[in-house]
Design an enzyme around this catalytic site. Structure first.
Site, PDB file in Angstrom:
ATOM      1  CB  SER A 274      -8.125   2.606  -0.032  1.00  0.00           C
ATOM      2  OG  SER A 274      -7.650   3.882   0.299  1.00  0.00           O
TER       3      SER A 274
ATOM      4  NE  ARG B  22       1.070   2.966   3.253  1.00  0.00           N
ATOM      5  CZ  ARG B  22       1.241   2.993   1.945  1.00  0.00           C
ATOM      6  NH1 ARG B  22       2.347   2.509   1.414  1.00  0.00           N
ATOM      7  NH2 ARG B  22       0.319   3.492   1.157  1.00  0.00           N
TER       8      ARG B  22
ATOM      9  CG  HIS C 235      -0.832  -1.225   2.400  1.00  0.00           C
ATOM     10  ND1 HIS C 235      -1.999  -1.091   3.090  1.00  0.00           N
ATOM     11  CD2 HIS C 235      -0.732  -0.151   1.593  1.00  0.00           C
ATOM     12  CE1 HIS C 235      -2.584   0.040   2.708  1.00  0.00           C
ATOM     13  NE2 HIS C 235      -1.832   0.627   1.803  1.00  0.00           N
TER      14      HIS C 235
END
Ligand SMILES: Cc1cc2nc3c(=O)[nH]c(=O)nc-3n(C[C@H](O)[C@H](O)[C@H](O)COP(=O)(O)OP(=O)(O)OC[C@H]3O[C@@H](n4cnc5c(N)ncnc54)[C@H](O)[C@@H]3O)c2cc1C
Ligand code: SF4
Ligand code: FES
Lengths: 258, 640
Positions: B286, B332, B268
């Site tokens: 986030s 990502r 991530h």
């Protein structure tokens, strides 16, 4: 930027098992980065203890993000330590100073027996949920999710209550060891929602009475709210009490009708 | 046991397969269900939903978790949301579109039939969770609100503030609690699965260790479900909770269950970088922050000024420069690799030079502080609590971290491993996400598996076993497994070396991260495969666990988990080495386009790699299951 704290005096509760009487032990942490979290400071202590062939301090923790509710600890007499709305795992050493004495104890409450050192058994919380902290909704039979519109304010209020992480700080902070904030939070979450109405009074009665079996009784000190890392409002207790009184009436009526 | 891979995909058109399966599945009559014992290991979304549903149906269910309560499972930490093809926004979503997005997002490395079923049942999940009282976000009119997530052009993500995983898990936990209260489920907390037992090539049960007193006990059952989560903690630092581990899946693997695609791990891009060597985990921020934050590094590797003092001309906005059409919202994996390359080139920022800036100053100037605060206030607070810096004044520092593992136990259409009677659900199986998972799809898969798939498929397996005896825990296979488990844990205590399990965990994690992390090369993987066995040997000789095996001993728990991470780590590197292509989260530097994008090799690698244990983790045997794309054509994964 990163600084180091020096010469921390740690006074930690050690207890080998549930029947041991337990005692404080003193440790000195020569140096620790202020970037470290409180639990990382204990990790460092523990690696040192293993290095000295000693038993590391046992404590509960998992997510280290403030959401799983596994971590605990009374730090200088405060549940989850000095920072408001913050779980122990999210507390960082920059909140302390070189030379500080830090007293670390487990949650102390008769409903949470100590397993070892700083680890306690909080399964009495699970008993409360098992007794009624749910909406009966067997898999498969649910209607379309948008069938019942729920006003945003209601959904938001339910969400405020359902943020409880089940950590037990409220019980540990309460002079009576009461679990009213925890129980009230779940009752408020479910009783506020339209889906929760069918079982509202049955749920409230069962949960309150299970709570009373394990925990002390509430005398409105308000310490729970101050200790709660998720800012659960003490209003949930008022709602619970109100519904509990009503449940005595409603449930009785239902019984007499059958 | 010889491995046979029959994926048991039902015949028929893609949209009819699940309905056909359900019609043909054998049933157990209600009154007979209580004659069957089902074990569920794990109480995350997958385990709690499976256990609650099967208990409700009438099976006898025993549930195990190493946590102190089923409510603590790692699913609790998921933030962003859960996908479902409800099309409540009327923006053109459909089961087919969710199916398509998931196959494409997975870079054409998942099984069509499973993914289609997932998209079909996604709509039931939202109905189910709302009925249980999950307080999803709503519009002012009272209807459910949605947001959009990466890899999709529609708004299909349902959420509950930044705590969707928490609210869903509490929903599933409460259903489980109800069944416990009713006496239909026996719950074993603080109990860890340490082995799986097979008798006559069928899963006969499990062996557990009570973490409070060290007691090793056998449990027999008709069927066993592994809902034990992912293995991201093999990297040591990840966004996973501290206790997440691979032991359950790994022990099943050692007993014959194939382990599929272990090298498919997801990184991530926006996590808070490590701040000092004592750090124990990484925290996810986030992804939505990239809507308004700009990623940059100073051009001068020796830059010593604070961020706001570095003039525009001396900044490199890496994503905007490299991917002009996507800019800071590049996918990502692409964004992660760009950050890693900058840091590897010595351009990293922060005291350890291990991050890149995510700068909101332009957004604050353009939108005003109030708007930025309204959008990201919570996240800024969380950042400040952890990093000790205020992102309104100083740019955030971010760096990629591991947070999900697509690989896992191989399962067929019924979610059964190649060991009859042993099932795997949720992140523990490999089934639905191919080489890359889309945001908000893990929660969906966990609940789909537990609520809507397993209850049918397990019935199909159990029906023919009615009134046939199964081996009890007095069977020699159980006794043997108990003795082996007891000896294993006592063995760690007896080594009496000099290094803690955490030391070894950090070292394995470093090797895996360096060579089998965001970017892999043949050379690096070969290096890892020579370093890991050497370190493993050191672990076996020099481990130190103080205390004993007969009481609460967290160091000992950790030792067992690290042991299994070593073995898994070796398999990951083998898998990454043999997959000579780049796809999704598996990026082999040798296989990339001129623009640095992943280059798949569909001729050679449009298959699942399923590994068979041989006793030596460096000598596992690679099997493959061909993937056939009938409903969707194989295409290059491009988001341009
Ligand atoms: C920070 C973060 C954010 C995320 N956000 C999202 C998101 O927004 N949307 C999304 O879809 N996904 C998200 N994910 C991914 C998602 O949360 C997980 O993939 C999913 O919750 C896994 O659920 P599970 O039921 O498979 O396993 P888990 O929830 O991990 O549960 C595993 C269970 O197995 C038990 N267990 C494991 N091993 C043993 C053993 N040996 N013995 C006994 N018990 C054992 C554990 O105690 C636990 O109960 C996120 C992940 C992370 C890390
Ligand atoms: S009410 Fe607050 S303090 Fe009590 S268990 Fe819940 S989160 Fe913890
Ligand atoms: S460790 Fe999860 S809340 Fe602290």
């Amino acid at each position: 930027m990163s600084n180091h704290l020096k010469n921390l005096k740690l006074k930690i509760w050690r207890q080998s098992g549930p029947t041991d009487t337990g005692h404080f032990e003193n440790y000195v942490m020569d140096e620790i980065s202020d970037e470290a979290s409180f639990l990382e400071m204990l990790d460092v202590l523990n690696e040192g203890l293993i290095g000295e062939n000693k038993l590391p301090v046992v404590f509960d923790h998992d997510c280290r993000e403030g959401i799983c509710g596994t971590c605990s600890l009374m730090i200088n007499g405060q549940a989850h330590g000095p920072e408001r709305s913050t779980t122990t795992c999210q507390l960082h050493m920059r909140k302390f100073k070189s030379g500080d004495e830090i007293v670390i104890e487990p949650w102390r409450a008769s409903a949470f027996p100590i397993i070892k050192d700083l680890m306690v058994d909080r399964s009495a919380f699970d008993r409360i949920i098992e007794s009624g902290g749910y909406i009966t909704a067997p898999t498969g039979g649910a209607p379309d999710a948008n069938l019942i519109p729920i006003p945003k304010t209601v959904a938001d209020a339910a969400m405020d209550a359902s943020q409880c992480i089940g950590c037990g700080a409220c019980v540990a902070a309460c002079p009576n060891g009461a679990a009213n904030l925890f129980t009230g939070a779940k009752i408020a979450h479910l009783n506020l929602l339209p889906q929760g109405q069918a079982e509202r009074f049955k749920r409230t009665e069962a949960m309150v009475e299970t709570m009373d079996e394990y925990f002390g009784s509430c005398t409105n000190h308000g310490e729970c709210e101050a200790a709660c890392p998720k800012e659960i409002s003490i209003d949930v207790i008022a709602l619970m009490n109100k519904d509990y009184r009503k449940s005595k009436l409603k449930n009785r009526k239902e019984i007499s009708r059958t | 046991m010889t491995i046979t891979f029959n994926s048991k995909i039902p015949a028929g058109a893609i949209g009819d397969k699940w309905a056909t399966y359900k019609e043909d599945a054998k049933l157990v009559a209600p009154g007979n269900k209580r004659k069957f014992k089902v074990i569920v290991v794990g109480t995350g979304l997958a385990g709690a939903s499976a256990a609650a549903t099967m208990a409700e149906l009438g099976y006898q269910v025993d549930v195990f978790t190493f946590h102190d309560s089923p409510r603590r499972a790692h699913s609790i930490a998921a933030q962003g949301g859960i996908n479902a093809a409800k099309n409540y926004q009327g923006d053109g979503d459909s089961v087919h579109r969710l199916f398509y997005d998931t196959i494409k997002g997975g870079d054409f490395r998942s099984r069509e039939s499973n993914v289609h079923r997932l998209a079909e049942v996604s709509v039931n999940i939202i109905d189910q969770m709302v009925a249980q009282g999950v307080p999803f976000a709503r519009e002012y009119g009272g209807l459910l609100d949605n947001r959009s997530f990466g890899g999709a052009q529609v708004s299909r993500t349902f959420y509950a503030r930044g705590q969707t995983g928490q609210q869903l898990l509490l929903g599933a936990y409460q259903q489980l609690a109800r069944q416990i209260g009713l006496g239909n489920v026996r719950m074993f907390n603080r109990t860890e699965l340490v082995d799986v037992v097979t008798v006559d090539d069928r899963c006969a049960g499990i062996v557990t260790r009570d973490l409070v007193n060290g007691e090793v006990v056998s449990h027999a059952a008709h069927a066993v479900v592994m809902a034990t989560g992912g293995y991201g903690n093999v990297f040591y630092l990840s966004t996973n909770a501290m206790a997440c581990n691979v032991t359950a899946a790994w022990r099943a693997h050692r007993k014959g269950a194939a382990f599929a695609n272990p090298c498919y791990t997801q990184i991530h891009p926006t996590c808070i970088p490590q701040s000092d060597p004592t750090q124990s985990k990484l925290t996810l921020m986030s992804e939505s922050l990239r809507n308004d934050g700009r990623v940059w590094v100073p051009m001068n590797p020796d830059e010593s000024r604070s961020a706001d003092q570095v003039p525009e001309a001396e900044r490199d906005y890496i994503l905007e420069r490299l991917y002009p059409s996507y800019g800071n919202l590049a996918p990502r994996d692409v964004s992660s690799r760009a950050a890693k390359r900058a840091v590897d080139a010595g351009l990293g920022v922060g005291p350890l030079k291990n991050g890149v800036y995510l700068d909101f100053s332009d957004a604050v100037n353009r939108l005003g502080k109030d708007v930025v605060e309204e959008r990201y206030g919570n996240l800024f607070q969380m950042y400040e609590r952890i990093a000790g810096e205020n992102p309104y004044d100083v740019p955030m520092r971010i760096y990629p971290a591991t947070h999900y593992t697509m690989g896992g136990l191989w399962v067929d259409y019924e979610l059964m491993t190649n060991i009859p009677g042993l099932y795997a659900a949720g992140e523990a199986n490999f089934s639905d996400h191919g080489a890359n998972r889309l945001g908000a799809s893990a929660l969906m898969q966990g609940l789909a598996d537990g609520y809507f798939v397993l209850p049918y498929t397990i019935g199909n397996y159990l029906a023919p076993m009615l009134n046939k005896p199964i081996p009890g825990t007095d069977h020699p296979a159980f006794k043997e497994a108990e003795l082996a488990a007891t000896a294993r844990y006592q063995g760690y205590v007896d080594i009496k070396g000099s290094r803690s399990p955490d030391y070894f965990h950090r070292e394995v994690g470093r090797i895996i991260w360096d060579y089998c992390g965001m970017e892999r090369t043949q050379q690096g993987l070969e290096k890892a495969l020579s370093e890991l066995p050497a370190l493993y040997e050191e672990f076996q000789k020099d481990l130190r666990v103080t205390g004993n095996a007969e009481s609460m001993n967290q160091t000992l728990e950790k030792a067992g988990r690290v042991d299994d991470f070593f073995q898994l780590g070796m398999l990951m590197c083998r898998d990454a080495l043999e997959r000579e292509e780049s796809c999704g989260g598996h990026f082999r530097a040798e296989y990339q386009t001129d623009e640095g994008e992943a280059l798949r090799d569909d001729e050679k690698f449009a298959h699942v790699a399923a590994w068979e244990w041989t006793g030596d983790p460096t000598k596992s045997i690679r099997h493959s299951e061909e993937l056939n794309f009938e409903a969707i054509h194989l295409a290059t994964r491009s988001y341009k």
